[in-house]
Scaffold this motif. Structure first.
Motif, PDB file in Angstrom:
ATOM      1  N   ARG A  15      39.915  37.724  39.673  1.00 52.39           N
ATOM      2  CA  ARG A  15      39.200  37.683  40.685  1.00 52.39           C
ATOM      3  C   ARG A  15      37.740  37.232  40.687  1.00 52.39           C
ATOM      4  N   ALA A  16      37.124  36.796  41.767  1.00 51.32           N
ATOM      5  CA  ALA A  16      35.875  35.366  41.160  1.00 51.32           C
ATOM      6  C   ALA A  16      35.244  36.461  41.788  1.00 51.32           C
ATOM      7  N   TYR A  17      33.340  36.681  40.472  1.00 47.78           N
ATOM      8  CA  TYR A  17      32.648  36.850  40.279  1.00 47.78           C
ATOM      9  C   TYR A  17      31.417  35.706  40.847  1.00 47.78           C
ATOM     10  N   SER A  18      30.594  35.555  41.812  1.00 45.54           N
ATOM     11  CA  SER A  18      28.897  35.825  41.198  1.00 45.54           C
ATOM     12  C   SER A  18      28.327  35.554  39.365  1.00 45.54           C
ATOM     13  N   VAL A  47      36.134  49.393  43.450  1.00 47.51           N
ATOM     14  CA  VAL A  47      36.271  49.159  44.664  1.00 47.51           C
ATOM     15  C   VAL A  47      37.163  50.483  43.830  1.00 47.51           C
ATOM     16  N   TYR A  88      31.840  37.752  50.217  1.00 43.56           N
ATOM     17  CA  TYR A  88      32.858  38.455  49.230  1.00 43.56           C
ATOM     18  C   TYR A  88      34.420  39.251  49.682  1.00 43.56           C
ATOM     19  N   TRP A  89      34.730  39.225  50.813  1.00 42.95           N
ATOM     20  CA  TRP A  89      35.909  39.379  51.032  1.00 42.95           C
ATOM     21  C   TRP A  89      36.424  39.084  52.250  1.00 42.95           C
ATOM     22  N   TYR A 114      27.432  41.544  38.052  1.00 43.46           N
ATOM     23  CA  TYR A 114      27.076  42.324  38.965  1.00 43.46           C
ATOM     24  C   TYR A 114      27.877  43.038  40.084  1.00 43.46           C
ATOM     25  N   ILE A 115      28.608  43.855  38.324  1.00 42.57           N
ATOM     26  CA  ILE A 115      30.735  44.488  39.743  1.00 42.57           C
ATOM     27  C   ILE A 115      30.299  45.010  40.268  1.00 42.57           C
ATOM     28  N   THR A 116      30.871  45.671  41.559  1.00 42.04           N
ATOM     29  CA  THR A 116      30.930  47.492  42.443  1.00 42.04           C
ATOM     30  C   THR A 116      32.439  47.522  42.185  1.00 42.04           C
ATOM     31  N   THR A 149      26.533  43.925  45.325  1.00 44.84           N
ATOM     32  CA  THR A 149      26.741  43.332  44.325  1.00 44.84           C
ATOM     33  C   THR A 149      26.384  41.526  44.977  1.00 44.84           C
ATOM     34  N   GLY A 194      41.341  49.443  44.253  1.00 38.97           N
ATOM     35  CA  GLY A 194      40.902  47.899  43.613  1.00 38.97           C
ATOM     36  C   GLY A 194      42.114  48.137  42.642  1.00 38.97           C
ATOM     37  N   ALA A 195      42.527  46.820  42.728  1.00 41.68           N
ATOM     38  CA  ALA A 195      43.862  46.270  41.410  1.00 41.68           C
ATOM     39  C   ALA A 195      42.569  45.286  40.173  1.00 41.68           C
ATOM     40  N   LEU A 196      41.498  44.891  40.275  1.00 46.16           N
ATOM     41  CA  LEU A 196      40.563  43.976  38.756  1.00 46.16           C
ATOM     42  C   LEU A 196      39.782  45.317  38.617  1.00 46.16           C
ATOM     43  N   THR A 197      38.764  45.764  39.608  1.00 45.55           N
ATOM     44  CA  THR A 197      37.935  46.335  38.865  1.00 45.55           C
ATOM     45  C   THR A 197      37.706  48.217  38.458  1.00 45.55           C
ATOM     46  N   PHE A 225      30.138  30.532  41.200  1.00 51.05           N
ATOM     47  CA  PHE A 225      30.836  31.853  40.415  1.00 51.05           C
ATOM     48  C   PHE A 225      32.046  31.801  39.603  1.00 51.05           C
TER      49      PHE A 225
HETATM   50  C1  LIG Z   1      33.451  34.242  45.535  1.00 54.75           C
HETATM   51  C2  LIG Z   1      33.473  35.569  45.473  1.00 54.75           C
HETATM   52  C3  LIG Z   1      32.065  35.907  44.707  1.00 54.75           C
HETATM   53  C4  LIG Z   1      32.566  37.418  44.307  1.00 54.75           C
HETATM   54  N1  LIG Z   1      31.065  37.633  43.685  1.00 54.75           N
HETATM   55  C5  LIG Z   1      32.027  39.381  43.256  1.00 54.75           C
HETATM   56  C6  LIG Z   1      29.949  39.515  42.712  1.00 54.75           C
HETATM   57  O1  LIG Z   1      29.315  39.887  41.838  1.00 54.75           O
HETATM   58  N2  LIG Z   1      30.529  41.438  42.538  1.00 54.75           N
HETATM   59  C7  LIG Z   1      31.590  41.824  42.899  1.00 54.75           C
HETATM   60  O2  LIG Z   1      31.380  42.935  42.621  1.00 54.75           O
HETATM   61  N3  LIG Z   1      32.620  41.703  43.646  1.00 54.75           N
HETATM   62  C8  LIG Z   1      32.242  39.775  43.821  1.00 54.75           C
HETATM   63  N4  LIG Z   1      33.101  39.490  44.625  1.00 54.75           N
HETATM   64  C9  LIG Z   1      34.210  40.553  45.282  1.00 54.75           C
HETATM   65  C10 LIG Z   1      35.623  40.343  43.600  1.00 54.75           C
HETATM   66  O3  LIG Z   1      36.444  38.839  43.861  1.00 54.75           O
HETATM   67  C11 LIG Z   1      37.048  41.668  43.657  1.00 54.75           C
HETATM   68  O4  LIG Z   1      37.347  40.874  45.473  1.00 54.75           O
HETATM   69  C12 LIG Z   1      36.266  42.811  44.415  1.00 54.75           C
HETATM   70  O5  LIG Z   1      35.959  43.138  43.161  1.00 54.75           O
HETATM   71  C13 LIG Z   1      37.844  43.944  44.314  1.00 54.75           C
HETATM   72  O6  LIG Z   1      38.711  43.383  43.554  1.00 54.75           O
HETATM   73  P1  LIG Z   1      39.822  44.634  43.112  1.00 54.75           P
HETATM   74  O7  LIG Z   1      41.292  43.536  42.417  1.00 54.75           O
HETATM   75  O8  LIG Z   1      38.807  45.856  42.829  1.00 54.75           O
HETATM   76  O9  LIG Z   1      39.580  44.654  44.680  1.00 54.75           O
HETATM   77  P2  LIG Z   1      41.184  44.747  45.952  1.00 54.75           P
HETATM   78  O10 LIG Z   1      42.288  44.986  45.096  1.00 54.75           O
HETATM   79  O11 LIG Z   1      41.275  43.107  45.540  1.00 54.75           O
HETATM   80  O12 LIG Z   1      41.030  45.013  47.247  1.00 54.75           O
HETATM   81  C14 LIG Z   1      39.947  43.853  47.270  1.00 54.75           C
HETATM   82  C15 LIG Z   1      38.944  44.796  49.208  1.00 54.75           C
HETATM   83  O13 LIG Z   1      38.025  45.885  47.984  1.00 54.75           O
HETATM   84  C16 LIG Z   1      36.778  45.226  48.518  1.00 54.75           C
HETATM   85  N5  LIG Z   1      35.672  44.780  48.726  1.00 54.75           N
HETATM   86  C17 LIG Z   1      36.006  43.444  48.049  1.00 54.75           C
HETATM   87  N6  LIG Z   1      34.831  43.464  46.843  1.00 54.75           N
HETATM   88  C18 LIG Z   1      33.806  43.962  46.948  1.00 54.75           C
HETATM   89  C19 LIG Z   1      32.465  43.991  47.073  1.00 54.75           C
HETATM   90  N7  LIG Z   1      31.561  43.302  45.967  1.00 54.75           N
HETATM   91  N8  LIG Z   1      32.237  45.468  47.125  1.00 54.75           N
HETATM   92  C20 LIG Z   1      32.714  46.770  48.755  1.00 54.75           C
HETATM   93  N9  LIG Z   1      33.913  46.007  48.487  1.00 54.75           N
HETATM   94  C21 LIG Z   1      34.537  44.881  47.961  1.00 54.75           C
HETATM   95  C22 LIG Z   1      37.238  44.972  49.629  1.00 54.75           C
HETATM   96  O14 LIG Z   1      38.028  46.299  51.665  1.00 54.75           O
HETATM   97  C23 LIG Z   1      38.869  44.393  50.536  1.00 54.75           C
HETATM   98  O15 LIG Z   1      39.258  44.210  50.921  1.00 54.75           O
HETATM   99  C24 LIG Z   1      33.487  38.314  45.079  1.00 54.75           C
HETATM  100  C25 LIG Z   1      34.524  37.424  45.705  1.00 54.75           C
HETATM  101  C26 LIG Z   1      33.990  35.839  45.948  1.00 54.75           C
HETATM  102  C27 LIG Z   1      34.818  35.780  47.079  1.00 54.75           C
END
Ligand SMILES: Cc1cc2nc3c(=O)[nH]c(=O)nc-3n(C[C@H](O)[C@H](O)[C@H](O)COP(=O)(O)OP(=O)(O)OC[C@H]3O[C@@H](n4cnc5c(N)ncnc54)[C@H](O)[C@@H]3O)c2cc1C
Length: 252
Positions: free
Chosen positions: A51-54, A72, A251-252, A68-70, A118, A75-78, A21
């Motif tokens: 945030r980390a993404y594969s 949230v 992923y979380w 490939y990102i979903t 994802t 969420g803060a970043l997506t 990632f």
């Molecule tokens: C090693 C690793 C690889 C990852 N690879 C991917 C990836 O390829 N694609 C991807 O979309 N995310 C991936 N993630 C998750 C990503 O790092 C973030 O946590 C995610 O995008 C949410 O970020 P945010 O700041 O929008 O939400 P935040 O404000 O950080 O909220 C986190 C919450 O969002 C929810 N969440 C987190 N990830 C997901 C998800 N994938 N699907 C549904 N709900 C989720 C959970 O409830 C989690 O507690 C990965 C995480 C790790 C540790």
């Protein structure tokens, strides 16, 4: 869900392995997509949200990384990534890391790649690079999502299945009642696919700890559920100290 391609600007991508990632980031002041919840507290700060993404692309692709990102919604970043337009700038960490790679899997094993949503991303990278179409060894992708339209890379996976007799793609959806066109595939969760014996049916042989390694990626409840099911059949989770046949990336 979005597929995002990020190219380094003025520097070269390091060598990396499929399954690993990278870290993406945007400042808190970056706009959020209208599809997300509002987050007024952060709107004026320049602090970077990371945030980390594969990586879904092949390590042989040197010009960009594909993600490939979903979304949230809260969420803060997506929500900020979803507001990007082609050509916009974002932070890409120069370090690519992670242990969820095929290095952990010995030669001569069948592979079952289990993902939710994802969680398919690292498998796409593996399928696009390291995984060959073997005559006798099978690769099975079990992918769970809520709806059929959440099943990413479907065309590519169906094409791989068409050209490789030992590659099997088995998607499952958990909300078939919300489909616009009647879904005739599997329903429920990926854990159900294992219980229904679909992996055995696809491979033509029972997956056992001595012939099969299982990779799990995505939603932590799916991973915990699958580990419990697999452990009951003698599979062992791989750790740094103790090699096993189950490899997991939460992923979380
Ligand atoms: C090693 C690793 C690889 C990852 N690879 C991917 C990836 O390829 N694609 C991807 O979309 N995310 C991936 N993630 C998750 C990503 O790092 C973030 O946590 C995610 O995008 C949410 O970020 P945010 O700041 O929008 O939400 P935040 O404000 O950080 O909220 C986190 C919450 O969002 C929810 N969440 C987190 N990830 C997901 C998800 N994938 N699907 C549904 N709900 C989720 C959970 O409830 C989690 O507690 C990965 C995480 C790790 C540790």
């Amino acid at each position: 869900m979005i597929i995002l391609r990020v190219a380094p600007d003025g520097w070269q991508l390091p060598k990396w392995e499929s399954g690993q990632f990278a870290v993406l980031g945007l400042p808190e002041s970056a706009p959020r997509t209208m599809l997300s919840d509002a987050d007024p507290d952060r709107a004026n700060s320049d602090k970077l949200i990371r945030r980390a993404y594969s990586i879904a692309s092949s390590p042989d692709e040197r010009g960009y990384l594909e993600f490939y990102i979903t979304l949230v919604q809260s969420g803060a970043l997506t929500p900020r990534l979803f507001a990007l337009k082609p050509g916009d700038r974002l932070a890409l960490g120069s370090k690519i890391s992670g242990m969820f790679t095929l290095d952990e899997v010995p030669e001569g094993q069948n592979l079952v790649l289990v993902g939710t949503g994802t969680g398919l991303a690292p498998y796409m990278s593996m399928l696009r690079s390291e995984l060959q179409c073997h005559k006798d060894l099978h690769t099975v992708v079990l992918l769970g999502a809520r709806h059929s339209w959440d099943l990413g890379y479907r065309g590519e996976l169906i094409a791989m299945q068409r050209y490789c007799p030992t590659f099997h793609y088995i998607p499952v959806i958990s909300r078939p009642n919300e489909e616009l066109v009647k879904w005739s595939g599997q329903t429920g969760y990926v854990q159900d696919l294992w219980d229904r014996g679909l992996v055995e049916m696809a491979m033509g042989t029972r997956p056992r700890p001595d012939n099969t390694h299982v990779l799990l990626c995505g939603n932590p409840s799916m991973i915990e559920g699958m580990i419990a099911q697999l452990s009951a059949e003698g599979f062992v989770e791989s750790t740094r100290k103790e090699p096993g046949q189950i490899h997991a990336e939460k992923y979380w």
